[in-house]
Design a protein around this motif. Structure first.
Motif, PDB file in Angstrom:
ATOM      1  N   LEU A 131       6.484  -0.932  14.958  1.00 20.27           N
ATOM      2  CA  LEU A 131       6.117  -1.457  13.639  1.00 20.27           C
ATOM      3  C   LEU A 131       6.319  -0.365  12.611  1.00 20.27           C
ATOM      4  N   LYS A 132       6.882  -0.753  11.464  1.00 23.56           N
ATOM      5  CA  LYS A 132       7.017   0.189  10.364  1.00 23.56           C
ATOM      6  C   LYS A 132       6.772  -0.516   9.045  1.00 23.56           C
ATOM      7  N   ARG A 133       5.999   0.148   8.174  1.00 22.31           N
ATOM      8  CA  ARG A 133       5.733  -0.374   6.837  1.00 22.31           C
ATOM      9  C   ARG A 133       6.394   0.521   5.794  1.00 22.31           C
ATOM     10  N   THR A 134       7.161  -0.100   4.906  1.00 20.62           N
ATOM     11  CA  THR A 134       7.672   0.598   3.732  1.00 20.62           C
ATOM     12  C   THR A 134       6.734   0.272   2.584  1.00 20.62           C
ATOM     13  N   TRP A 135       6.024   1.273   2.112  1.00 19.70           N
ATOM     14  CA  TRP A 135       4.899   1.098   1.179  1.00 19.70           C
ATOM     15  C   TRP A 135       5.260   1.690  -0.168  1.00 19.70           C
ATOM     16  N   ARG A 136       5.330   0.848  -1.204  1.00 18.95           N
ATOM     17  CA  ARG A 136       5.762   1.325  -2.512  1.00 18.95           C
ATOM     18  C   ARG A 136       4.873   0.753  -3.631  1.00 18.95           C
ATOM     19  N   PRO A 137       4.240   1.648  -4.416  1.00 18.84           N
ATOM     20  CA  PRO A 137       3.545   1.181  -5.626  1.00 18.84           C
ATOM     21  C   PRO A 137       4.556   0.625  -6.625  1.00 18.84           C
ATOM     22  N   MET A 138       4.136  -0.415  -7.358  1.00 19.14           N
ATOM     23  CA  MET A 138       4.989  -1.001  -8.409  1.00 19.14           C
ATOM     24  C   MET A 138       4.374  -0.719  -9.767  1.00 19.14           C
TER      25      MET A 138
END
Length: 333
Positions: free
Chosen positions: A321-328
């Motif tokens: 499992l991998k999450r790409t986490w980006r604030p907008m």
């Protein structure tokens, strides 16, 4: 280190034939490569300079921060791959059938969060079946044998009104029902999917360095496993590494846990008995959240819609499992 092994029922014996295992791994190679860019090992190991400045690290070790404001506007893409070698029992109102479960479950979900609005989009979901053809031939994803009822909608939106989450599109019966089913679990689901900080995390007074070990069990288990869970997991700090630029601590992990009736955002509920024989987990150093997992497991799961159990599966599972986490910068439109 002592490992805990759960004795599973003999009803669903594991498929142990070495030839079947080799065929499964070759057949699912192409399907796993479809999400390799987002799950691939060694990718994005350099920390973003701005995020690295937020890491509290000295010669004595690191502190897992939980004091920073959690972003209100987020985009999180979760890529999951599970290579199964086991059996599945599917049950409907008219029949019950058992079959080998050899292949790869693959899913990619995008989450967009903007405070009181959540949008979930299923970008990819399916099962790559074994084949005797060339291993480099593209494998088409078929229906998931663990979810007897297919997804009704690829995208769903929720809005929080008067402290309660509900469907944003009140005219859609599926979404209204889904929101009602998920209502008791919503805050937990947000933390589980890195849309909110996990409610329990490390002490800010404790510094960790490679080689340090911690056992998480009982009331502290929600640090890693959301919902109604019991069990014990032992973590040993291995190294520090970034996930798509986000600085993380990499822990080796072993142990087991049991979780009852926990849903995903598609409204599929699961009962799980999972032994992690070996693996690694990437924990953020600046927010209470999990960004990556690579586990070698034994699993016994029952899966179904609310109030139903459509399938039961047991087997050896290689879980990624991998999450790409980006604030907008902006809110959802």
């Amino acid at each position: 280190m002592k490992k805990t092994i759960i004795l599973l029922p003999t009803l669903l014996a594991l498929a142990s034939c070495e030839k079947v295992k080799q065929m499964s791994e070759q057949a699912t190679l192409a399907a796993r490569e479809q999400v390799a860019e987002s799950i691939g090992k060694g990718a994005g190991t350099t920390s973003d300079p701005q995020l690295k400045k937020l890491v509290n690290q000295t010669s004595e070790g690191v502190v897992f921060r939980k004091d920073l404001p959690f972003p209100i506007h987020l985009e999180v893409r979760t890529s999951r791959s599970q290579l199964w070698d086991g059996r599945v029992v599917q049950q409907s109102a008219i029949e019950r059938k058992s079959a080998a479960l050899v292949g790869t479950r693959i899913s990619v979900h995008k989450f967009e969060s903007s405070g009181n609005v959540i949008r979930q989009t299923t970008e990819e979901a399916g099962f790559a079946l074994p084949t005797t053809d060339k291993k480099d031939e593209t494998t088409t994803l078929g229906s998931d044998p663990l979810v007897a009822v297919g997804l009704t909608s690829k995208s769903t939106s929720f809005i929080r009104k008067n402290g309660s989450w509900q469907s944003e599109t009140s005219g859609n019966i599926h979404n209204v029902t889904l929101a009602e089913d998920l209502k008791p679990y919503f805050d937990s689901l947000l933390a589980e999917n890195a849309l909110a900080p996990r409610p329990l995390w490390f002490s800010e007074k404790k510094r960790f360095k490679p080689g340090d070990e911690i056992t998480i069990s009982s009331d502290s288990l929600p640090m890693l496993v959301s919902g109604k869970a019991t069990g014990s997991l032992t973590l040993t700090l291995e190294s520090f590494e970034a996930v798509d630029g986000h600085p993380c601590a990499v822990f080796n992990i072993v142990g087991n846990y049991t979780r009852k009736q926990y849903p995903d955002f598609d409204g599929v509920f699961s009962d799980e008995v999972i032994t992690i024989k070996s693996g690694q987990i990437w924990l953020s150093l600046i927010h209470p959240m999990i960004l990556r997992e690579e586990f070698d497991t034994i699993q016994n799961v029952q899966i179904g819609r609310s109030g139903q159990q459509n399938a039961q599966a047991q087997g050896a599972v290689k879980h990624s499992l991998k999450r790409t986490w980006r604030p907008m910068e902006n809110s959802l439109q």
